[in-house]
Write a protein that holds these residues in place. Structure first.
Motif, short mmCIF file in Angstrom:
data_model
loop_
_atom_site.label_atom_id
_atom_site.label_comp_id
_atom_site.label_asym_id
_atom_site.label_seq_id
_atom_site.Cartn_x
_atom_site.Cartn_y
_atom_site.Cartn_z
N GLN A 47 54.15 -45.08 37.93
CA GLN A 47 54.10 -45.26 36.49
C GLN A 47 54.19 -46.73 36.12
O GLN A 47 53.70 -47.17 35.09
CB GLN A 47 55.26 -44.51 35.82
CG GLN A 47 55.11 -43.00 35.87
CD GLN A 47 56.38 -42.32 35.43
OE1 GLN A 47 57.33 -42.96 35.00
NE2 GLN A 47 56.42 -41.00 35.56
N LEU A 87 50.34 -53.47 34.19
CA LEU A 87 49.67 -53.01 32.97
C LEU A 87 48.23 -53.45 32.93
O LEU A 87 47.88 -54.54 33.40
CB LEU A 87 50.39 -53.59 31.75
CG LEU A 87 51.83 -53.15 31.51
CD1 LEU A 87 52.44 -54.03 30.44
CD2 LEU A 87 51.89 -51.70 31.11
N SER A 88 47.37 -52.63 32.33
CA SER A 88 45.99 -53.05 32.09
C SER A 88 46.01 -54.07 30.94
O SER A 88 46.97 -54.13 30.18
CB SER A 88 45.14 -51.85 31.69
OG SER A 88 45.48 -51.42 30.39
N GLU A 132 46.76 -52.31 27.65
CA GLU A 132 48.17 -51.91 27.54
C GLU A 132 49.05 -53.12 27.26
O GLU A 132 49.97 -53.05 26.44
CB GLU A 132 48.62 -51.21 28.82
CG GLU A 132 48.00 -49.84 29.03
CD GLU A 132 48.28 -49.28 30.40
OE1 GLU A 132 48.45 -48.06 30.51
OE2 GLU A 132 48.33 -50.07 31.38
N ARG A 133 48.77 -54.23 27.97
CA ARG A 133 49.57 -55.44 27.77
C ARG A 133 49.44 -55.95 26.33
O ARG A 133 50.43 -56.26 25.68
CB ARG A 133 49.11 -56.53 28.74
CG ARG A 133 49.89 -57.84 28.59
CD ARG A 133 49.35 -58.93 29.50
NE ARG A 133 48.01 -59.35 29.15
CZ ARG A 133 46.94 -59.17 29.93
NH1 ARG A 133 47.05 -58.58 31.10
NH2 ARG A 133 45.74 -59.59 29.54
N ASN A 147 48.63 -54.27 23.67
CA ASN A 147 49.28 -53.33 22.76
C ASN A 147 50.80 -53.52 22.75
O ASN A 147 51.44 -53.45 21.70
CB ASN A 147 48.94 -51.89 23.12
CG ASN A 147 47.55 -51.50 22.67
OD1 ASN A 147 46.92 -52.20 21.89
ND2 ASN A 147 47.05 -50.38 23.16
N MET A 148 51.37 -53.76 23.93
CA MET A 148 52.82 -53.95 24.01
C MET A 148 53.25 -55.25 23.33
O MET A 148 54.27 -55.29 22.63
CB MET A 148 53.27 -53.92 25.47
CG MET A 148 53.15 -52.54 26.11
SD MET A 148 53.86 -52.44 27.76
CE MET A 148 55.59 -52.29 27.37
N TYR A 193 55.13 -60.88 31.00
CA TYR A 193 53.88 -60.23 31.39
C TYR A 193 53.16 -60.92 32.55
O TYR A 193 52.10 -60.47 32.96
CB TYR A 193 52.95 -60.12 30.17
CG TYR A 193 53.53 -59.27 29.09
CD1 TYR A 193 53.54 -57.88 29.19
CD2 TYR A 193 54.13 -59.85 27.96
CE1 TYR A 193 54.11 -57.10 28.21
CE2 TYR A 193 54.69 -59.06 26.97
CZ TYR A 193 54.68 -57.69 27.10
OH TYR A 193 55.25 -56.90 26.12
N LYS A 239 55.13 -41.14 21.80
CA LYS A 239 55.38 -42.37 22.52
C LYS A 239 56.53 -43.17 21.93
O LYS A 239 56.80 -44.28 22.35
CB LYS A 239 54.11 -43.23 22.54
CG LYS A 239 52.96 -42.55 23.28
CD LYS A 239 51.73 -43.42 23.30
CE LYS A 239 50.58 -42.71 23.99
NZ LYS A 239 49.34 -43.50 23.95
N ASN A 272 59.33 -43.94 24.48
CA ASN A 272 58.93 -44.97 25.44
C ASN A 272 59.06 -46.36 24.83
O ASN A 272 59.51 -47.29 25.47
CB ASN A 272 57.49 -44.75 25.89
CG ASN A 272 57.35 -43.52 26.75
OD1 ASN A 272 58.33 -43.03 27.28
ND2 ASN A 272 56.15 -43.01 26.88
N TYR A 304 61.52 -49.32 26.02
CA TYR A 304 60.92 -50.61 26.35
C TYR A 304 61.64 -51.74 25.65
O TYR A 304 61.79 -52.84 26.17
CB TYR A 304 59.44 -50.59 25.95
CG TYR A 304 58.81 -51.94 25.77
CD1 TYR A 304 58.51 -52.73 26.87
CD2 TYR A 304 58.54 -52.44 24.50
CE1 TYR A 304 57.93 -53.97 26.72
CE2 TYR A 304 57.97 -53.68 24.34
CZ TYR A 304 57.66 -54.45 25.45
OH TYR A 304 57.10 -55.67 25.29
#
Length: 494
Positions: free
Chosen positions: A78, A82-83, A86-87, A89-90, A112, A165, A168, A172
């Protein structure tokens, strides 16, 4: 490449029998010792306990117990790198949560494990994404922040977080035990709203209200009380407060509970935000007599509902005119128009499946919605809303599927045709037999509004209408032939 290095580092340490110094690791991965340090830090950030143990003068080794425990529960997979999406978005979510506060570029580099050039690319993508919410990404003195109206910030958070989500995102952001307490508290507020008027908030409106309140609390914990937002108590809102008094009382009560929970006073706008969500949600009413305001429908709501039913009936060649569907749509259209008016979003998590399962219905409702927007001068109905409307008509079609209007004809006599009709009625429910005629008496008038002809002989001059030739006994082969024709007609209609 970074993902490969992470895998290589873990794999190399797993196969080592003791500590490995940073120089050996750097040589094996063909990177610098500083990169090894940053890789180890990044990997360990994904675990409650460090996966890679370091000791001065010895180097690094894998904590076998932690690796086995996390691998068994799937944590290892998991937490792969990160793609880019995804990075981004975070990063965006974190900036939105603390807006208008800033995050240093150094903090982003460290968290990151990206270079300045990669972050520059991320910034351009984030800026582009934020435009749809009328928000701006700003860089000042090596810090990033997002600026814009509070309502737009929350819309963006709802869009990025999505259903299921929230936990999560909370984890995070390091909320851990607080997150569980907040989640439980917000659910209690949903229950308070439902119990207050004896209603049930169905999916997805319950998720939408839950998300709004949860984000409010998260924003407070990250940002504190948000003042200076544009006053939302307009003349229109005052009119709505008078019209939906009990909904505003609910909003006032719930925000009051949140103020006690957070030990702070929140701006008046918070009551209005929640009020807008409440009047834009659909409720299942348990006691109609005590909830008369929920059952009032304006002329626009009634007219738009009728336009949907009339348009869908015409385009889909199916009568949707029934009291049950009309009431269901009225109850949906009323809060939908409030959502459109106030720019509120209800995410439709099934939208992809709806487009695949009901492509024709979705297309028809999309076209009708566009016409409604133009005719009634309302804002464009988005795809999430169109998806919800589609489900009402799709459910009706599945409950009462459109039947294939069929003519049966035979040369051997009306008795044979009637026998064939009886067999088909019993075995093929998709067909509606509108007439039984001799092939010698067939006229062009008989062929009007016919989807299929079933005949015991070939009939010339009917190329425009599908024809299937079968025996009067309607044996197994005839049934297979007819089934194939029905499937073909269904494919053409779609």
């Amino acid at each position: 490449m970074k993902g490969d290095n992470q895998e290589k580092l873990i794999s190399y340490l797993l196969n080592a029998h003791s500590f490995v110094d940073s120089s050996s690791l750097a040589k094996h991965l063909d990177v610098s010792t500083k990169t090894i340090y940053r890789l180890v830090k990044r990997i360990n950030n994904f675990y409650k306990e460090p996966l890679i143990i370091s000791e001065k003068g010895k180097g690094y080794r894998i904590d076998d117990r932690e690796y086995i425990e996390q691998h068994e529960i799937g944590q290892f997979h998991q937490n792969d790198l990160l793609s880019p999406i995804e990075r981004r978005n975070m990063i965006t979510k974190e900036l939105l949560l603390i807006s208008p506060k800033t995050i240093s570029l150094f903090n982003i580099f460290e968290r990151y494990y990206i270079s300045e050039s990669v972050l520059n690319t991320d910034e351009k993508k984030i800026e582009e994404m934020l435009k749809q919410f009328n928000l701006k990404l700003e860089r000042k003195k090596r810090h990033l922040s997002i600026k814009g109206a509070e309502s737009n910030i929350r819309h963006a958070l709802l869009e990025l977080i999505g259903e299921g989500k929230l936990a999560n995102l909370s984890a995070y952001n390091g909320m851990d035990q607080t997150e569980d307490r907040d989640s439980h508290f917000v659910q209690e507020q949903i229950n308070t709203i439902e119990n207050y008027k004896g209603i049930i908030i169905p999916y997805p409106y319950n998720v939408n209200i839950f998300s709004h309140l949860y984000i409010l609390i998260m924003r407070f914990r990250k940002r504190g009380v948000i003042n200076g937002d544009k006053n939302r108590e307009t003349q229109e809102i005052m009119k709505l407060k008078n019209e939906y008094q009990s909904f505003y009382r609910m909003s006032d009560m719930v925000i009051g509970n949140i103020e006690k929970y957070l030990h702070t006073q929140l701006p008046q706008n918070e009551r209005i935000y929640l009020f807008e969500y409440l009047i834009s949600s659909r409720f299942e009413t348990q006691n109609i007599q005590n909830n008369e305001e929920d059952m009032k429908y304006s002329k626009d709501v009634i007219d738009i509902t009728n336009a949907l039913i009339k348009g869908a009936s015409h385009e889909l060649n199916h009568s949707f005119k029934n009291a049950d569907l009309e009431q269901q749509l009225l109850k949906h259209v009323k809060p939908m128009l409030n959502r459109i008016e106030h720019g509120l979003i209800v995410k439709n998590t099934l939208i992809g499946q709806i487009k695949i399962e009901y492509p024709l219905v979705f297309k028809v409702i999309s076209n009708i919605s566009e016409q409604i927007s133009e005719h009634y001068s309302i804002k464009k109905i988005n795809q999430d809303e169109i998806g919800f409307l589609t489900l009402y008509f799709a459910k009706e079609l599945e409950r009462n599927p459109v039947k294939i209007r069929t003519l049966i004809t035979c040369t051997t006599g009306i008795g044979t045709s009637e026998l064939l009709k009886t067999k088909i009625d019993r075995n093929v429910p998709e067909i509606e037999i509108v007439d039984v005629k001799s092939s010698f008496d067939l006229t062009q008038e008989d062929l009007k509004k016919i989807d299929l002809i079933i005949s015991t002989v070939h009939i010339p001059d009917v190329e425009a209408i599908p024809l299937v030739v079968i025996s009067a006994m309607f044996n197994k082969n005839d049934q297979i032939k007819l089934r194939k024709m029905i499937e073909m007609i269904g494919d053409i209609n779609e």
